[in-house]
Design a protein around this motif. Sequence first.
Motif, PDB file in Angstrom:
ATOM      1  N   LYS A 212       0.742  -1.102   0.000  1.00 20.44           N
ATOM      2  CA  LYS A 212      -0.108   0.021  -0.053  1.00 20.44           C
ATOM      3  C   LYS A 212       0.874   1.133   0.011  1.00 20.44           C
ATOM      4  O   LYS A 212       1.954   1.095   0.455  1.00 20.44           O
ATOM      5  N   THR A 213       0.269   2.521  -0.415  1.00 19.79           N
ATOM      6  CA  THR A 213       1.184   3.441  -0.610  1.00 19.79           C
ATOM      7  C   THR A 213       1.664   3.894   1.056  1.00 19.79           C
ATOM      8  O   THR A 213       0.697   4.173   1.916  1.00 19.79           O
ATOM      9  N   GLY A 214       2.833   4.391   1.062  1.00 19.18           N
ATOM     10  CA  GLY A 214       3.357   4.654   2.459  1.00 19.18           C
ATOM     11  C   GLY A 214       3.709   6.059   2.385  1.00 19.18           C
ATOM     12  O   GLY A 214       3.835   6.733   3.126  1.00 19.18           O
ATOM     13  N   LEU A 215       4.412   6.385   1.228  1.00 22.58           N
ATOM     14  CA  LEU A 215       5.104   7.841   1.213  1.00 22.58           C
ATOM     15  C   LEU A 215       5.149   8.247  -0.282  1.00 22.58           C
ATOM     16  O   LEU A 215       5.620   7.487  -1.092  1.00 22.58           O
ATOM     17  N   LYS A 216       4.763   9.428  -0.476  1.00 21.36           N
ATOM     18  CA  LYS A 216       4.911  10.224  -1.596  1.00 21.36           C
ATOM     19  C   LYS A 216       6.348  11.097  -1.916  1.00 21.36           C
ATOM     20  O   LYS A 216       6.394  12.111  -0.835  1.00 21.36           O
ATOM     21  N   ILE A 217       7.101  10.727  -2.652  1.00 18.35           N
ATOM     22  CA  ILE A 217       8.332  11.376  -2.732  1.00 18.35           C
ATOM     23  C   ILE A 217       8.302  12.609  -3.538  1.00 18.35           C
ATOM     24  O   ILE A 217       7.569  12.673  -4.606  1.00 18.35           O
ATOM     25  N   THR A 218       8.721  13.880  -2.965  1.00 19.43           N
ATOM     26  CA  THR A 218       8.734  15.017  -3.747  1.00 19.43           C
ATOM     27  C   THR A 218      10.009  15.794  -3.966  1.00 19.43           C
ATOM     28  O   THR A 218      10.881  15.323  -3.234  1.00 19.43           O
ATOM     29  N   GLU A 219       9.921  16.810  -4.432  1.00 19.85           N
ATOM     30  CA  GLU A 219      11.531  17.650  -4.499  1.00 19.85           C
ATOM     31  C   GLU A 219      11.877  18.080  -2.918  1.00 19.85           C
ATOM     32  O   GLU A 219      13.097  18.537  -2.958  1.00 19.85           O
ATOM     33  N   ASN A 220      10.916  18.169  -2.113  1.00 14.29           N
ATOM     34  CA  ASN A 220      11.296  18.503  -0.906  1.00 14.29           C
ATOM     35  C   ASN A 220      11.808  17.295   0.162  1.00 14.29           C
ATOM     36  O   ASN A 220      12.058  17.631   1.437  1.00 14.29           O
ATOM     37  N   THR A 221      11.400  16.245  -0.442  1.00 13.96           N
ATOM     38  CA  THR A 221      11.974  14.949   0.481  1.00 13.96           C
ATOM     39  C   THR A 221      13.409  14.738   0.620  1.00 13.96           C
ATOM     40  O   THR A 221      14.152  15.142  -0.104  1.00 13.96           O
ATOM     41  N   GLN A 222      13.738  14.392   1.978  1.00 17.39           N
ATOM     42  CA  GLN A 222      14.996  14.346   2.265  1.00 17.39           C
ATOM     43  C   GLN A 222      15.340  12.954   2.731  1.00 17.39           C
ATOM     44  O   GLN A 222      14.642  12.234   3.285  1.00 17.39           O
ATOM     45  N   ILE A 223      16.690  12.410   2.553  1.00 16.16           N
ATOM     46  CA  ILE A 223      16.817  11.098   2.985  1.00 16.16           C
ATOM     47  C   ILE A 223      18.204  11.316   3.769  1.00 16.16           C
ATOM     48  O   ILE A 223      19.083  11.931   2.949  1.00 16.16           O
ATOM     49  N   SER A 224      18.553  10.809   4.861  1.00 14.68           N
ATOM     50  CA  SER A 224      19.682  10.893   5.519  1.00 14.68           C
ATOM     51  C   SER A 224      20.110   9.509   6.133  1.00 14.68           C
ATOM     52  O   SER A 224      19.039   8.723   6.538  1.00 14.68           O
ATOM     53  N   GLN A 225      21.278   9.129   5.962  1.00 20.41           N
ATOM     54  CA  GLN A 225      21.864   7.737   6.637  1.00 20.41           C
ATOM     55  C   GLN A 225      22.002   7.964   8.169  1.00 20.41           C
ATOM     56  O   GLN A 225      21.974   9.052   8.848  1.00 20.41           O
ATOM     57  N   LEU A 226      21.434   6.840   8.784  1.00 14.40           N
ATOM     58  CA  LEU A 226      21.429   6.773  10.494  1.00 14.40           C
ATOM     59  C   LEU A 226      22.574   6.032  10.635  1.00 14.40           C
ATOM     60  O   LEU A 226      23.091   5.395  10.051  1.00 14.40           O
ATOM     61  N   PRO A 227      23.189   6.493  11.970  1.00 16.26           N
ATOM     62  CA  PRO A 227      24.546   5.759  12.508  1.00 16.26           C
ATOM     63  C   PRO A 227      23.838   4.208  12.810  1.00 16.26           C
ATOM     64  O   PRO A 227      23.169   4.026  13.493  1.00 16.26           O
ATOM     65  N   ALA A 228      24.923   3.407  12.060  1.00 15.11           N
ATOM     66  CA  ALA A 228      24.599   1.904  12.666  1.00 15.11           C
ATOM     67  C   ALA A 228      24.519   1.706  14.217  1.00 15.11           C
ATOM     68  O   ALA A 228      23.601   0.751  14.459  1.00 15.11           O
ATOM     69  N   SER A 229      25.300   2.478  15.086  1.00 18.15           N
ATOM     70  CA  SER A 229      25.014   2.461  16.611  1.00 18.15           C
ATOM     71  C   SER A 229      23.531   2.775  16.928  1.00 18.15           C
ATOM     72  O   SER A 229      23.088   2.323  17.876  1.00 18.15           O
ATOM     73  N   GLU A 230      22.678   3.452  16.209  1.00 19.35           N
ATOM     74  CA  GLU A 230      21.182   3.695  16.373  1.00 19.35           C
ATOM     75  C   GLU A 230      20.338   2.646  15.993  1.00 19.35           C
ATOM     76  O   GLU A 230      19.261   2.446  16.188  1.00 19.35           O
ATOM     77  N   LEU A 231      21.061   1.669  15.101  1.00 16.68           N
ATOM     78  CA  LEU A 231      20.250   0.627  14.294  1.00 16.68           C
ATOM     79  C   LEU A 231      20.702  -0.778  14.842  1.00 16.68           C
ATOM     80  O   LEU A 231      20.301  -1.734  14.203  1.00 16.68           O
TER      81      LEU A 231
END
Length: 191
Positions: free
Chosen positions: A40-59
Amino acid sequence: MTIKHESFMYLSVGSKWKKKYFVLDTNGTLNFGDSRKNVKTGLKITENTQISQLPASELGGDYGFIITTPGTSNRVVMKNKDKNEAGRWFSSVREVINIYKARSVNITAKMGDLYAGGAMKSNKNIRGNRTAASSFSDNIDMEVGWVMKVGKSKNASDFFVNAKTWEYFDSKEACLSGRPCVGKALLSLLV
């Protein structure tokens, strides 16, 4: 619709991780569900959408990232034990974001051409839109960071989060001036 990438990943749901099947298409829709047939649709990506890696220590030693759209509550946190698969997802989402950014720039350029060609009688709306876009981009810069609430309280304060270090500051100016950070944004504070 063309599928950009699809596979199983883990989705942060509250304080738990659930295995979900994700499908990202080139139209900027990130779908997910329990199986390929049940997405099912979870998220619509736009020009304002951002992606950032998370530290492995947090995961818990896994590899993952957070996808956000500033100004909305849209947020997806994904991870995988396989570094390569997490990297493929990160790259695929980044490519779709860049497609939308390029489209946005082309639309803005075409509007400028329309105005310069005299097709618009009044520049009142153009000036208003440019001012709004300018002030908006001053507050959110995908390469520098974004403004968001840090903390679990509904009344949590807004802070500027540095995209590279995940440190948070009272303002973007405080971040850029080299002043000490207020704290470090941890995944548990963001989801």
